[in-house]
Motif scaffolding. Structure first.
Motif, short mmCIF file in Angstrom:
data_model
loop_
_atom_site.label_atom_id
_atom_site.label_comp_id
_atom_site.label_asym_id
_atom_site.label_seq_id
_atom_site.Cartn_x
_atom_site.Cartn_y
_atom_site.Cartn_z
N ILE A 119 0.85 -1.19 0.00
CA ILE A 119 0.00 0.00 0.00
C ILE A 119 0.88 1.25 0.00
O ILE A 119 1.81 1.36 0.78
CB ILE A 119 -0.94 0.01 1.22
CG1 ILE A 119 -1.85 -1.22 1.19
CG2 ILE A 119 -1.79 1.28 1.25
CD1 ILE A 119 -2.76 -1.34 2.40
N SER A 120 0.58 2.18 -0.88
CA SER A 120 1.36 3.41 -1.00
C SER A 120 1.26 4.24 0.28
O SER A 120 0.23 4.26 0.96
CB SER A 120 0.85 4.23 -2.19
OG SER A 120 1.36 5.55 -2.15
N TRP A 121 2.36 4.95 0.58
CA TRP A 121 2.35 5.83 1.75
C TRP A 121 1.34 6.97 1.60
O TRP A 121 0.85 7.50 2.60
CB TRP A 121 3.73 6.39 2.01
CG TRP A 121 4.66 5.46 2.73
CD1 TRP A 121 5.84 4.96 2.29
CD2 TRP A 121 4.47 4.89 4.04
NE1 TRP A 121 6.39 4.12 3.23
CE2 TRP A 121 5.58 4.07 4.31
CE3 TRP A 121 3.46 5.01 5.00
CZ2 TRP A 121 5.72 3.37 5.50
CZ3 TRP A 121 3.59 4.30 6.19
CH2 TRP A 121 4.71 3.50 6.43
N VAL A 122 1.04 7.34 0.37
CA VAL A 122 0.02 8.37 0.16
C VAL A 122 -1.34 7.87 0.64
O VAL A 122 -2.08 8.58 1.34
CB VAL A 122 -0.05 8.77 -1.33
CG1 VAL A 122 -1.18 9.77 -1.56
CG2 VAL A 122 1.28 9.34 -1.79
N VAL A 123 -1.65 6.62 0.30
CA VAL A 123 -2.90 6.01 0.76
C VAL A 123 -2.89 5.85 2.27
O VAL A 123 -3.88 6.13 2.96
CB VAL A 123 -3.11 4.64 0.07
CG1 VAL A 123 -4.37 3.97 0.60
CG2 VAL A 123 -3.18 4.80 -1.44
N VAL A 124 -1.75 5.43 2.83
CA VAL A 124 -1.63 5.29 4.28
C VAL A 124 -1.82 6.65 4.96
O VAL A 124 -2.43 6.74 6.03
CB VAL A 124 -0.27 4.68 4.67
CG1 VAL A 124 -0.09 4.66 6.18
CG2 VAL A 124 -0.13 3.28 4.10
N PHE A 129 -5.23 10.07 8.32
CA PHE A 129 -6.04 11.28 8.50
C PHE A 129 -7.47 10.93 8.86
O PHE A 129 -8.10 11.58 9.70
CB PHE A 129 -6.01 12.12 7.22
CG PHE A 129 -6.76 13.41 7.34
CD1 PHE A 129 -6.24 14.48 8.04
CD2 PHE A 129 -8.02 13.56 6.76
CE1 PHE A 129 -6.94 15.67 8.16
CE2 PHE A 129 -8.72 14.74 6.87
CZ PHE A 129 -8.18 15.80 7.57
N ILE A 130 -8.01 9.88 8.24
CA ILE A 130 -9.37 9.44 8.56
C ILE A 130 -9.47 9.03 10.02
O ILE A 130 -10.48 9.27 10.69
CB ILE A 130 -9.79 8.29 7.63
CG1 ILE A 130 -9.95 8.80 6.20
CG2 ILE A 130 -11.08 7.63 8.11
CD1 ILE A 130 -10.16 7.71 5.17
N GLY A 235 8.86 9.21 2.11
CA GLY A 235 7.50 8.92 1.67
C GLY A 235 6.55 8.77 2.84
O GLY A 235 5.40 9.25 2.79
N MET A 236 7.01 8.12 3.89
CA MET A 236 6.17 7.92 5.07
C MET A 236 5.92 9.24 5.80
O MET A 236 4.77 9.62 6.06
CB MET A 236 6.85 6.93 6.01
CG MET A 236 6.12 6.75 7.33
SD MET A 236 7.06 5.74 8.47
CE MET A 236 5.93 5.63 9.85
N ILE A 237 7.02 9.94 6.15
CA ILE A 237 6.89 11.16 6.95
C ILE A 237 6.10 12.23 6.22
O ILE A 237 5.17 12.84 6.76
CB ILE A 237 8.28 11.70 7.35
CG1 ILE A 237 9.07 10.64 8.12
CG2 ILE A 237 8.13 12.96 8.20
CD1 ILE A 237 8.46 10.22 9.42
#
Length: 303
Positions: A119-124, A129-130, A235-237
């Protein structure tokens, strides 16, 4: 001559390594020339080679600001948390999977724990945020329904090392567990059969057989992690924290700091100086830890 004869004798095996060597040269060694920017006043019109040399001026600019201490400490601290807890949970998952005897159930669990790695960090970041947004985040809703006060997560810096660590465990522990499980399946069953004949329980077999045999793999994975301990997962941070300056005291790492320096100041040379400092510190870290491992157990060292 001996090397040449070995190349001829094993030309099939060496030819299989050619794509990997090309990839390494193109994406790892050729880009090293970019470190020259750290010692130059880079001008796009002049190019890398035509720009003027400025010596250590870019490093002086970076180290004159006390932010370098904060981002360095944050980078090492967060990566240390990631390495320790990823390895602990990966080991627990691998031991658990090794004890499952139903093959279909074992394959299902393997797929479930491995899936988050893709799973992409953007999706994570959106998923995080949700969960944690201040207005209608899932966790704040649960707290409100329980009669507790909602927390302004994105205004509370001290909780984010914990949140980031839990997120990293969820995403990557399954990947490392598969590596450890592959090593476990390669162990001789004679050890376990002898232990069972001696009356050893499952837990005793894990403690006295599986864990000692896994030591080399664990040390290598830790060494690889230590080699990148000065490299924050950009990417994560950035995918989770973004440009939230309130959270910088605990989440700003060298990678995000250099990115902002490039984006906001447009200063390629200073950003290169930061990355060069990062590379040198990473080299020192992996060499030092490897030397420590060599003193403890020579067979487990990386080089």
């Amino acid at each position: 001559m001996r090397m040449f004869r070995d190349l001829v004798k094993n030309r099939g095996l060496y030819s299989m390594a050619i794509p990997g060597v090309i990839f390494l040269v193109v994406f790892s060694y050729i880009p090293l020339s970019g470190h020259l920017l750290a010692f130059k006043d880079f001008q796009i019109s002049k190019g890398i080679w035509g720009s003027d040399w400025v010596g250590l001026d870019n490093f002086r600019f970076f180290f004159s600001n006390r932010d370098w201490i904060q981002v360095t400490v944050n980078t090492v601290y967060l990566n240390a948390l990631f390495i320790i807890f990823e390895m602990v949970f990966a080991l627990l998952i691998a031991l658990f999977l090794n004890e499952i005897r139903l093959k279909w159930f074992k394959r299902t669990i393997q797929s479930v724990v491995f899936l988050p790695y893709f799973i992409s960090w953007v999706v994570v970041g959106y998923m995080t945020f949700i969960l944690f947004n201040n207005t209608d985040g899932l966790i704040n809703r649960v707290l409100s329904m329980s009669g507790l006060q909602a927390v302004d997560w994105y205004q509370t810096p001290w909780v984010w090392p914990i949140i980031l660590t839990l997120t990293r465990i969820w995403k990557s522990a399954g990947y490392y567990s598969i590596i450890l499980l592959a090593a476990i399946t390669g162990f001789s069953t004679d050890y376990y059969e002898s232990a069972r004949l001696d009356g050893a329980t499952r837990l005793q077999q894990m403690k006295y057989i599986t864990l000692p045999l896994l030591k080399p793999q664990i040390i290598i994975l830790i060494l690889l992690g230590v080699g990148r301990i000065f490299y924050g997962d950009f990417g994560m941070i950035y995918g989770i924290i973004g440009d939230n300056g309130i959270l910088f005291p605990t989440t700003d790492v060298i990678d995000t700091y250099s990115y902002r320096a490039l984006r906001q100041l447009g200063n390629f040379s200073m950003s290169s100086a930061i990355v060069f400092y990062q590379s040198i510190m990473g080299l020192i870290a992996v060499v030092s830890f490897n030397a420590l491992v060599r003193k403890i157990d020579k067979d487990s060292r990386l080089f």
